[in-house]
Motif scaffolding. Structure first.
Motif, PDB file in Angstrom:
ATOM      1  N   HIS A  73      48.284  35.506  16.260  1.00 29.40           N
ATOM      2  CA  HIS A  73      49.022  36.298  17.250  1.00 29.40           C
ATOM      3  C   HIS A  73      48.249  37.556  17.640  1.00 29.40           C
ATOM      4  N   LYS A  74      47.646  38.212  16.650  1.00 30.06           N
ATOM      5  CA  LYS A  74      46.843  39.408  16.938  1.00 30.06           C
ATOM      6  C   LYS A  74      45.639  39.050  17.802  1.00 30.06           C
ATOM      7  N   GLN A  75      45.002  37.922  17.491  1.00 30.22           N
ATOM      8  CA  GLN A  75      43.860  37.476  18.290  1.00 30.22           C
ATOM      9  C   GLN A  75      44.289  37.213  19.731  1.00 30.22           C
ATOM     10  N   ASN A  76      45.423  36.566  19.918  1.00 32.86           N
ATOM     11  CA  ASN A  76      45.922  36.291  21.270  1.00 32.86           C
ATOM     12  C   ASN A  76      46.216  37.583  22.026  1.00 32.86           C
ATOM     13  N   ARG A  77      46.774  38.577  21.335  1.00 32.28           N
ATOM     14  CA  ARG A  77      47.044  39.862  21.991  1.00 32.28           C
ATOM     15  C   ARG A  77      45.741  40.564  22.390  1.00 32.28           C
ATOM     16  N   ARG A  78      44.734  40.525  21.501  1.00 30.63           N
ATOM     17  CA  ARG A  78      43.429  41.131  21.826  1.00 30.63           C
ATOM     18  C   ARG A  78      42.802  40.431  23.030  1.00 30.63           C
ATOM     19  N   ASN A  79      42.832  39.096  23.016  1.00 34.72           N
ATOM     20  CA  ASN A  79      42.254  38.336  24.126  1.00 34.72           C
ATOM     21  C   ASN A  79      42.954  38.661  25.436  1.00 34.72           C
ATOM     22  N   ARG A  80      44.282  38.733  25.395  1.00 31.78           N
ATOM     23  CA  ARG A  80      45.050  39.030  26.605  1.00 31.78           C
ATOM     24  C   ARG A  80      44.675  40.410  27.156  1.00 31.78           C
ATOM     25  N   ALA A  81      44.551  41.390  26.273  1.00 31.20           N
ATOM     26  CA  ALA A  81      44.192  42.750  26.703  1.00 31.20           C
ATOM     27  C   ALA A  81      42.824  42.762  27.371  1.00 31.20           C
ATOM     28  N   ILE A  82      41.882  42.030  26.825  1.00 36.98           N
ATOM     29  CA  ILE A  82      40.544  41.970  27.424  1.00 36.98           C
ATOM     30  C   ILE A  82      40.606  41.313  28.800  1.00 36.98           C
ATOM     31  N   LEU A  83      41.311  40.184  28.895  1.00 33.41           N
ATOM     32  CA  LEU A  83      41.396  39.473  30.177  1.00 33.41           C
ATOM     33  C   LEU A  83      42.111  40.296  31.240  1.00 33.41           C
ATOM     34  N   GLU A  84      43.061  41.129  30.823  1.00 33.91           N
ATOM     35  CA  GLU A  84      43.784  41.969  31.784  1.00 33.91           C
ATOM     36  C   GLU A  84      42.887  43.064  32.373  1.00 33.91           C
ATOM     37  N   HIS A  85      41.784  43.371  31.701  1.00 39.93           N
ATOM     38  CA  HIS A  85      40.895  44.425  32.186  1.00 39.93           C
ATOM     39  C   HIS A  85      39.650  43.897  32.905  1.00 39.93           C
ATOM     40  N   CYS A  86      39.493  42.592  32.964  1.00 35.60           N
ATOM     41  CA  CYS A  86      38.357  41.991  33.664  1.00 35.60           C
ATOM     42  C   CYS A  86      38.828  41.477  35.016  1.00 35.60           C
ATOM     43  N   ILE A  87      38.104  41.820  36.056  1.00 37.22           N
ATOM     44  CA  ILE A  87      38.503  41.459  37.415  1.00 37.22           C
ATOM     45  C   ILE A  87      37.476  40.517  38.032  1.00 37.22           C
ATOM     46  N   ALA A  88      37.995  39.471  38.664  1.00 36.36           N
ATOM     47  CA  ALA A  88      37.155  38.531  39.406  1.00 36.36           C
ATOM     48  C   ALA A  88      37.449  38.695  40.885  1.00 36.36           C
ATOM     49  N   VAL A  89      36.401  38.630  41.698  1.00 40.79           N
ATOM     50  CA  VAL A  89      36.546  38.753  43.150  1.00 40.79           C
ATOM     51  C   VAL A  89      36.020  37.461  43.772  1.00 40.79           C
ATOM     52  N   ASN A  90      36.847  36.831  44.610  1.00 38.22           N
ATOM     53  CA  ASN A  90      36.399  35.594  45.249  1.00 38.22           C
ATOM     54  C   ASN A  90      35.668  35.894  46.549  1.00 38.22           C
ATOM     55  N   GLU A  91      35.223  34.827  47.231  1.00 41.86           N
ATOM     56  CA  GLU A  91      34.428  34.993  48.450  1.00 41.86           C
ATOM     57  C   GLU A  91      35.216  35.614  49.600  1.00 41.86           C
ATOM     58  N   LEU A  92      36.548  35.640  49.490  1.00 41.94           N
ATOM     59  CA  LEU A  92      37.377  36.275  50.522  1.00 41.94           C
ATOM     60  C   LEU A  92      37.675  37.736  50.204  1.00 41.94           C
ATOM     61  N   GLY A  93      37.141  38.204  49.103  1.00 42.89           N
ATOM     62  CA  GLY A  93      37.360  39.591  48.697  1.00 42.89           C
ATOM     63  C   GLY A  93      38.651  39.803  47.920  1.00 42.89           C
ATOM     64  N   GLN A  94      39.354  38.729  47.598  1.00 50.58           N
ATOM     65  CA  GLN A  94      40.586  38.852  46.829  1.00 50.58           C
ATOM     66  C   GLN A  94      40.243  39.123  45.363  1.00 50.58           C
ATOM     67  N   GLU A  95      40.977  40.047  44.763  1.00 50.61           N
ATOM     68  CA  GLU A  95      40.724  40.428  43.381  1.00 50.61           C
ATOM     69  C   GLU A  95      41.864  39.959  42.490  1.00 50.61           C
ATOM     70  N   TYR A  96      41.493  39.390  41.371  1.00 49.81           N
ATOM     71  CA  TYR A  96      42.461  38.928  40.380  1.00 49.81           C
ATOM     72  C   TYR A  96      41.946  39.296  38.999  1.00 49.81           C
ATOM     73  N   THR A  97      42.861  39.612  38.091  1.00 52.09           N
ATOM     74  CA  THR A  97      42.424  39.786  36.710  1.00 52.09           C
ATOM     75  C   THR A  97      42.189  38.400  36.129  1.00 52.09           C
ATOM     76  N   LEU A  98      41.341  38.339  35.133  1.00 52.63           N
ATOM     77  CA  LEU A  98      41.104  37.049  34.487  1.00 52.63           C
ATOM     78  C   LEU A  98      42.371  36.529  33.824  1.00 52.63           C
ATOM     79  N   GLN A  99      43.256  37.440  33.426  1.00 52.07           N
ATOM     80  CA  GLN A  99      44.520  36.999  32.836  1.00 52.07           C
ATOM     81  C   GLN A  99      45.393  36.309  33.887  1.00 52.07           C
ATOM     82  N   GLN A 100      45.414  36.833  35.111  1.00 52.13           N
ATOM     83  CA  GLN A 100      46.169  36.179  36.182  1.00 52.13           C
ATOM     84  C   GLN A 100      45.639  34.767  36.411  1.00 52.13           C
TER      85      GLN A 100
END
Length: 82
Positions: free
Chosen positions: A40-67
């Motif tokens: 459970h702690k590992q899952n919470r750590r992973n979720r926190a990291i993914l929530e802070h990483c952002i991906a941008v697609n070719e249309l300029g739309q931004e999403y967090t990796l968690q999304q």
């Protein structure tokens, strides 16, 4: 260093818990409370990291990796049987 020492002792602890009857199929499907809490702690750590990483697609739309992970078929909540 401390983590590798702890990981090295986990198999011995697991074997001892099995011998004592603390972990078995009727008790909880072969997972100890400690192992479950670590997961459970590992899952919470992973979720926190993914929530802070952002991906941008070719249309300029931004999403967090968690999304994106939440929309993926690897998400057990939306996974469908084949």
């Amino acid at each position: 260093m401390a983590q590798s020492i702890a990981q090295g002792s986990r198999p011995r602890i697991r074997a001892r818990r099995n011998r004592l009857g603390l972990v078995h199929s009727r008790k909880g499907k072969y997972v100890s409370d400690e192992a479950l809490e670590r997961r459970h702690k590992q899952n919470r750590r992973n979720r926190a990291i993914l929530e802070h990483c952002i991906a941008v697609n070719e249309l300029g739309q931004e999403y967090t990796l968690q999304q994106l992970a939440d929309l993926s078929v690897s998400n057990p909540k939306i996974r469908r049987p084949n």
